[in-house]
Motif scaffolding. Sequence first.
Motif, short mmCIF file in Angstrom:
data_model
loop_
_atom_site.label_atom_id
_atom_site.label_comp_id
_atom_site.label_asym_id
_atom_site.label_seq_id
_atom_site.Cartn_x
_atom_site.Cartn_y
_atom_site.Cartn_z
N GLN A 59 -43.74 67.97 55.23
CA GLN A 59 -42.60 68.51 54.51
C GLN A 59 -41.73 67.35 54.04
N MET A 60 -41.64 67.18 52.72
CA MET A 60 -40.97 66.00 52.18
C MET A 60 -39.70 66.32 51.39
N ASP A 61 -39.37 67.60 51.23
CA ASP A 61 -38.24 67.98 50.39
C ASP A 61 -36.92 67.40 50.89
N ARG A 62 -36.82 67.18 52.18
CA ARG A 62 -35.55 66.69 52.75
C ARG A 62 -35.24 65.26 52.29
N ALA B 71 -47.66 59.95 48.63
CA ALA B 71 -48.90 60.65 48.26
C ALA B 71 -49.72 61.00 49.50
N ASN B 72 -49.83 60.07 50.44
CA ASN B 72 -50.55 60.34 51.68
C ASN B 72 -49.87 61.43 52.50
N ALA B 73 -48.55 61.36 52.59
CA ALA B 73 -47.81 62.35 53.37
C ALA B 73 -47.99 63.75 52.79
N LEU B 74 -47.93 63.86 51.48
CA LEU B 74 -48.13 65.17 50.84
C LEU B 74 -49.54 65.67 51.06
N ARG B 75 -50.51 64.76 51.00
CA ARG B 75 -51.91 65.15 51.22
C ARG B 75 -52.11 65.68 52.64
#
Length: 213
Positions: free
Chosen positions: A180-183, A172-176
Motif C-alpha cells: 500500500q503506497m498511497d500514504r 515499482a517493486n513495492a507496487l508489484r
Amino acid sequence: MQLYSFFNSSTSYRVRIALTLKGLPYDYLAVNIRTGEHRTTEYVQHVSPSAAVPALVDGALQVSQSLAIIDYLDVVYPEPRLIPLDPVQRARVLELSNAIACDIHPINNLRVLRYLQDVLKVTPEQKEAWYRHWIHEGMTAVERLLVLHGHGTWCFGDSPTLADVALVPQIANALRMGCQMDRFERAMAVHAFASAHPAFAQAAPMQQPDYTS
C-alpha cells in the motif's frame, strides 16, 4: 558498452535509467537471477565478483554495483548530471538515494526473500509481512526527506537526479509486491511524473528483451 541486467532487478533498472537519460547506447546482456545465472563460476570470475546484477563493461572498465556504475557514468559522461556538484544538493540527493539503496533494497531483495523461504522456512504470509514492513519503514523515511527537502516536479528540482533513479524502481517493486503506497503522497507524485518520462519508460521492466510476466 555492455550491461549485464535482469529485467526485474531494481538495481539493473537504476542503471538502465541512467544510461538512457544520458543517451548512451549499450548492449543488453540478460542474466537470469531467478535461475542462478549470476552465481555461475564464469559470471563471478569474469563479470561480477559480487555475483549480482547489474554489471557494466565500458572499454577496459568492468564494474558492478549500481551506485558505483552511476557514479562512474556521471564522471565520464556528465550530461545530464545525476549527482549534483553543489555540496548541499549533492548531500540531499545522496541522502535519499542511500536511504533506498542501503536501507530498503538490501533486506528485501531476492536472495534475502529466498533465504527466509528456503532456509528459515517462513510461510508465504510471513514473507509478505516482512517485505511490507521494511517497505513501510523505509518509505516513511524517504517521504519525510521529500517533505522536508524535496521541491519541483522531481525529487529535488526540475530535472532528474540519482534520487529519482533510485526511487522509481523501488516503488515499482513495492507496487508489484502489493504494498500500500498511497500514504507516501510526495514519493508517489514523483513516481507518476518520472514514469511518464521517455527515459524512465524505456528502462522499465516490461520494455526489456528478457521480460517475462
